[in-house]
Design an enzyme around this catalytic site. Structure first.
Site, PDB file in Angstrom:
ATOM      1  CD  GLN A  41      -1.465  -2.337   1.964  1.00 17.54           C
ATOM      2  OE1 GLN A  41      -0.262  -2.622   1.969  1.00 17.54           O
ATOM      3  NE2 GLN A  41      -2.388  -3.049   2.587  1.00 17.54           N
ATOM      4  CB  SER A  89      24.815 -22.196 -26.627  1.00 17.93           C
ATOM      5  OG  SER A  89      23.851 -21.275 -27.088  1.00 17.93           O
ATOM      6  CE  LYS A 124      21.450 -24.657 -19.448  1.00 15.72           C
ATOM      7  NZ  LYS A 124      20.077 -24.479 -19.973  1.00 15.72           N
ATOM      8  CB  CYS A 422     -22.410 -34.541   1.535  1.00 13.84           C
ATOM      9  SG  CYS A 422     -22.393 -32.892   0.794  1.00 13.84           S
TER      10      CYS A 422
END
Length: 689
Positions: A41, A89, A124, A422
């Site tokens: 807030q 990579s 990773k 039920c």
């Protein structure tokens, strides 16, 4: 508000600067340190104030302003962006043998120097790779990996991710630098996002990685801003290809100091065997607790000079690093049928009954399906071949079907119109996606309510397992939580598989649970929308159950951290005559109705605004905050003229300087404790007089 073309007043300029600093600090505490000191807030109030100033005086809207994260339409398709240095990579390793092969390849180039360097191991992250370009510490460009050389400019979208610093902390950053990392979606955020897409009639994302990648390519960054994306940095490069640090470990520490979030659980390892031991723990223990997806670990030569010497291979993979891949966290299996569980609040939750399958090293037989709308959106059918995911999630869930493997025998499913426990007709309230059983005496609701009441975060009744509770219900010994405290040893020993010692231990554990504080009882009651944190906030503020029961929704909503939905739920719960009768039964059985750590209405710090800064000698930030709040004070994240005093530890930094500049009182930890203990002594003296 109409924008002003005039020069903003000096006090407005200073206020805008102060707000940017406060909001930036709050974001750093929340997303990087995971130690928020500013309530949602209060953050929203300050954010709106800054928005108002910038709307009136547009010249005060700087590039690093937190308001620039909100999102704005991209005027055209994504432009290509050339990375400072090619993004590489890593090669993969799947076990210790392949890690040892990796180390041998290092030794062929640098010899035994690798033993001096050691390794840095990191998580990773399974997300979308991005590169962030900072010029003089300010974010100027963000781009996807692309082909490694050229990516797509997604700056407008990345700016909306609150964990990404728009301006780096400190002043020791290079003039030009590219920070690399992963944008990802935590599991909780991914589920919320898919639920929203279901409600909007949009297709759901298959996994968090795809959702993160898709979020990066939104043409309107307001869409990206609405998604709970996060970011972890793992590398930084300069234009000449070097790193702004002497080691990988030092680089990660430096990134964190600059305000860049860095993944947890990183470690220095002296040998490749230590790296494998780390990977084993992460894969089989840590992974399930993270809350976000990983698909392995990364092992890097720690010494940057050795990294430079090792270089890259002909296939453009670096010699100095390898990805230690983990077992797949997704598997295909058959969806035998869809069953429905009835929760403690009456919510009917469908779940999948699967042909047993190994997912991430664990056998999975059941999986979450969330709700009927998601089943329909995914077009799940009994008999389907489905994708099951367990990564990072204790409860596996079904991502979706594999339609190509259908043979016509698969059957569509629909939510039952009567409660399966039920037979009461189910109900759906307004636009709520959940379906409810309204019968408070439903056996399913009773069972789950008792399980929750006795759980670890509630009354923590040792030995009262799910099976034991079902046994007590079947025997008619309990119907609600108050009945638990009437159970005798003789009643338990009359049941199957209940030895006298076990019965005595359970009765003793139930008796001990009477002394649990009010906050645990509040949580254990299972009031809708009231989690452990809300229960603690309310219990500490009101101090007793009687005070809570007599509070109005408006009064409850005024408690910091309690919203209108929780307040109304609590007020409605205690207004029910059935609830009040249950509370009196619990009172008669001797349960504790008070909170020992309640806020003191006339505490020594009542009305005080306190700022904590630096590292305190013995108290953690959370412990110090709790002490201040218990004494009636309020802890905030920034120093202003309204600050009562600042508690400063080592490396206090700019907050201490600001306090001295404004003439705000500065205390040490010892002085704070003396102030608090003095109040306790005074209270004791008053009580004995």
């Amino acid at each position: 508000m109409t924008a002003s073309s005039g020069t903003p007043p000096h006090q407005t300029v200073e206020r805008a600067r102060e707000l940017r600093e406060q909001l930036g600090t709050a974001q750093h505490e929340y997303y990087v340190l995971d130690r928020p000191t500013l309530s949602d807030q209060e953050y929203d109030r300050l954010f709106r104030e800054l928005q108002g100033i910038e709307a009136e005086y547009p010249t005060l809207c700087t590039e690093d302003s937190p308001t620039r994260r909100v999102g704005a339409p991209v005027q055209s398709a994504f432009s290509p962006h050339r990375h400072l240095v090619r993004m590489l990579s890593l090669d993969n390793a799947f076990d210790l043998s392949e890690l040892e092969d990796f180390e041998q390849s290092l030794k062929r180039v640098v010899g035994d120097a690798i033993h001096t360097s050691g390794y840095t191991v990191e998580l990773k992250i399974d997300g979308a790779a991005v590169a962030l370009t900072y010029r003089e510490g300010v974010l100027v460009t963000a781009a996807t990996r692309g082909d490694g050389t050229d990516g797509e400019d997604v700056t407008a979208n990345v700016r909306t991710i609150r964990g990404v610093p728009l301006r780096l902390h400190g002043d020791n950053h290079p003039p030009l630098m590219e920070v690399r990392g992963e944008v990802y979606l935590p599991f909780a955020g991914f589920e919320r996002m898919n639920e929203a897409r279901v409600a909007a009639g949009e297709p759901v994302y298959v996994n968090p990685r795809n959702a993160a990648a898709g979020s990066m390519r939104q043409l309107d960054s307001a869409n990206t801003a609405a998604r709970p994306l996060r970011f972890f940095g793992y590398a930084a490069v300069l234009p000449d290809g070097s790193a702004p640090a002497r080691s990988q470990w030092e680089l990660l520490e430096q990134l964190s100091a600059w305000g860049v979030p860095v993944a947890p659980h990183r470690q220095r390892c002296h040998t490749i065997q230590e790296a494998e031991a780390w990977a084993t723990v992460v894969e089989h223990e840590t992974r399930a607790t993270l809350g976000f997806a990983i698909d392995g670990g990364v092992v890097k030569v720690n010494d940057m000079a050795l990294q430079d010497e090792l270089g890259i291979r002909a296939d453009r993979t670096p010699r100095w690093g390898v990805a230690r891949k983990f077992a797949p966290d997704m598997a295909l299996t058959k969806l035998r049928r869809i069953d429905v569980n009835v929760g403690r609040t009456g919510v009917l939750t469908p779940f999948a009954v699967l042909e047993p399958v190994d997912v991430g090293g664990a056998t999975v037989t059941f999986a979450s399906l969330h709700n009927a709308d998601q089943i329909a959106a995914k077009d799940l059918r009994e008999g389907d071949t489905v994708q099951v995911v367990r990564a990072g999630d204790v409860i596996p869930y079904v991502l979706g079907p594999v339609p190509e493997q259908r043979d016509g025998s698969q059957q569509p499913w629909s939510m039952p119109t009567q409660c399966p426990r039920c037979n009461t007709p189910v109900e759906r309230y307004g636009d709520d996606v959940a379906v409810y059983c309204p019968n408070v005496a439903c056996p399913g609701r009773q069972l789950e309510g008792l399980v929750h009441f006795s759980s670890k975060d509630a009354l923590d009744i040792d030995g009262l397992s799910y099976a034991r509770i079902q046994q007590l219900l079947d025997a008619g010994l309990v119907h609600d939580v108050a009945d638990l405290f009437d159970i005798t040893v003789d009643q338990l020993t009359s049941l199957e598989r209940f030895a006298k010692k076990s019965a005595e231990n359970l009765v003793a554990a139930i008796a001990a649970a009477k002394q649990q504080p009010l906050s645990r009882l509040m949580f254990g009651l299972g009031i809708r929308h009231v989690g452990a944190q809300a229960a603690q906030l309310l219990s500490r503020q009101y101090g007793s159950l009687d005070a809570l029961m007599n509070a109005t929704a408006e009064q409850l909503g005024a408690v910091r951290g309690i919203g209108s939905i929780i307040a109304q739920s609590v007020a409605s719960y205690f207004a029910d005559p059935t609830t009040r009768a249950l509370m009196e039964r619990l009172r008669a059985r001797g349960l504790r109705f008070d909170e020992p750590n309640a806020v003191q209405a006339d505490g020594v710090l009542t009305g005080a605004t306190v700022v904590l800064t630096g590292t305190l000698p013995s108290l953690s930030r959370g412990e110090a905050t709790a002490l201040v709040e218990q004494a009636g004070g309020r802890v905030t994240s920034s120093v202003s003229k309204k600050t009562t005093f600042v508690v400063a530890g080592e490396e206090a930094g700019s907050k201490l300087d600001k306090a001295k500049e404004l003439g705000v009182t500065v205390l040490t930890e010892a002085e704070l404790l003396e102030k608090l203990s003095g109040a306790s002594a005074d209270a004791s003296a008053d009580a004995s007089a």
